[in-house]
Design a protein around this motif. Structure first.
Motif, PDB file in Angstrom:
ATOM      1  N   LYS A 199      46.343  -7.750  60.409  1.00  0.00           N
ATOM      2  CA  LYS A 199      46.830  -9.039  60.871  1.00  0.00           C
ATOM      3  C   LYS A 199      47.597  -8.886  62.187  1.00  0.00           C
TER       4      LYS A 199
ATOM      5  N   THR B 214      53.660  -9.137  50.441  1.00  0.00           N
ATOM      6  CA  THR B 214      53.382 -10.541  50.742  1.00  0.00           C
ATOM      7  C   THR B 214      53.697 -11.419  49.544  1.00  0.00           C
TER       8      THR B 214
ATOM      9  N   GLY C 148      52.454 -16.380  58.597  1.00  0.00           N
ATOM     10  CA  GLY C 148      51.113 -16.857  58.285  1.00  0.00           C
ATOM     11  C   GLY C 148      50.274 -16.774  59.547  1.00  0.00           C
ATOM     12  N   ARG C 149      49.073 -17.308  59.489  1.00  0.00           N
ATOM     13  CA  ARG C 149      48.215 -17.288  60.662  1.00  0.00           C
ATOM     14  C   ARG C 149      48.887 -18.049  61.809  1.00  0.00           C
TER      15      ARG C 149
ATOM     16  N   ASP D  44      51.043 -19.748  53.647  1.00  0.00           N
ATOM     17  CA  ASP D  44      49.617 -19.676  53.983  1.00  0.00           C
ATOM     18  C   ASP D  44      48.921 -18.882  52.877  1.00  0.00           C
ATOM     19  N   PRO D  45      48.195 -19.541  51.986  1.00  0.00           N
ATOM     20  CA  PRO D  45      47.654 -18.849  50.809  1.00  0.00           C
ATOM     21  C   PRO D  45      46.602 -17.799  51.133  1.00  0.00           C
ATOM     22  N   GLU D  46      46.038 -17.837  52.324  1.00  0.00           N
ATOM     23  CA  GLU D  46      44.993 -16.877  52.672  1.00  0.00           C
ATOM     24  C   GLU D  46      45.520 -15.718  53.514  1.00  0.00           C
ATOM     25  N   PHE D  47      46.819 -15.686  53.731  1.00  0.00           N
ATOM     26  CA  PHE D  47      47.400 -14.673  54.607  1.00  0.00           C
ATOM     27  C   PHE D  47      48.007 -13.543  53.783  1.00  0.00           C
TER      28      PHE D  47
END
Length: 320
Positions: free
Chosen positions: A316, A279, A90-91, A307-310
């Motif tokens: 990235k 993902t 994730g981020r 991480d739902p936005e990753f």
């Protein structure tokens, strides 16, 4: 691109993994070869001497170190103890590439036939009765989860024999799976298992016939695996020499078998890279593991690691 070699024991998957690794590396492009088989023979098949292999640090014995590296500054992962083999990036996570700066390659890699060899490590006597081999290959799964590979870069993984890789989400971490099958009933049996397990996950399985003598053998394979049969290796003095522990120069490989390797590379190169699906599948298997056993085992809320936005991908890695 990530390529898995699977098949029953004795099918020749390790030999063909090594041969394909050598073929790719001969082009000068980046190639990583990972021995994820319970029988650790890929290094020897690539010509690495036994004393050198003994000095290669096994991924499976250093999984905490790998977790600490990959966790990076990801705020969703409190500690390495809260990471499991399916923990997705994730981020803030440390993402990897195939450059010379890759810290996992620097720590665990060894030169082999123009490629970088890494090993998960053998099943030790202390593991008997108290551990399964999936605890070893979990390090390879984490590595693949955090790897951003690009066109013209290859990771070749020699999988454990049979369908054991389906005990985790590892089988979804590849762009192409080459299933090596002999023209026998047992040889095609593993394909049926793989096809059944992979059907709902979009896993591309290509059957490579091995030790094929004649048109009758080809017809037998086609009868049992249908359109999944992609190519065949005929009887080969070169391959036979490899199976005896010899390492003839690649120039001696028979022309028909060179064409098969070229077709395999073309197939890999033509396979679309789908980071969204990669993902999504990683998250699905992580949540499945978290709910089944991993949450209880770690005492942490592993579902909150997602991480739902990753979405994994080259952009990235550039940010990381």
């Amino acid at each position: 691109m990530r390529i898995a070699f699977a098949g029953k024991g004795g099918s020749g998957k390790t030999t063909l993994s090594a041969l394909f690794t050598r073929y790719l590396a001969a082009t000068g492009l980046p190639v990583v070869a990972i021995d994820a088989d319970i029988n650790q023979n890929l290094g020897a098949a690539l010509g690495v001497e036994a004393d050198a292999l003994a000095r290669v640090p096994p991924l499976g014995a250093h999984i905490r170190e790998i977790k600490e590296l990959l966790r990076g500054d990801n705020p969703r992962i409190g500690s390495a103890d809260e990471m499991v083999k399916t923990t997705p990036p994730g981020r803030g996570s440390r993402l990897l590439d195939l450059s010379p700066d890759n810290p996992v390659h620097q720590r665990f890699g060894h030169p082999a036939a123009g490629a970088t060899l890494m090993v998960t490590g053998p099943f030790e006597e202390d593991d008997l009765g108290v551990a399964c081999y999936h605890s070893k290959i979990g390090a390879a799964e984490l590595y693949l989860n955090h790897l951003v590979d690009r066109a013209g870069e290859y990771v070749v993984v020699d999988m454990t024999a049979g369908a054991d890789s389906f005990a985790s989400g590892l089988f979804t971490r590849f762009d192409v799976t080459f299933l090596v099958a002999e023209p026998t009933v047992r040889g095609v049996g593993v394909y049926r298992q793989y096809a059944d397990y992979a059907r709902d996950h979009g896993v591309a399985i290509k059957v490579v016939g091995n030790k094929v003598r004649d048109a009758e053998d080809v017809e037998f394979l086609r009868e049992h695996v249908g359109d999944a049969l992609a190519a065949c290796f005929g009887q080969s003095r070169f391959v036979r020499a490899m199976e005896k522990g010899q390492h003839p120069p690649l120039e001696r490989l028979e022309e028909d078998n060179v064409k098969t390797l070229a077709w395999m590379r073309d197939t890999v190169d033509a396979t679309p890279k789908d980071w969204v699906a990669f993902t999504r599948q990683g998250v699905e298997f992580h949540l499945r593991n978290a709910r089944a056993w991993a949450g209880r085992a770690t005492g942490a809320d592993l579902e909150a690691q997602v991480d739902p936005e990753f979405v994994m991908g080259p952009e990235k890695q550039a940010i990381a």
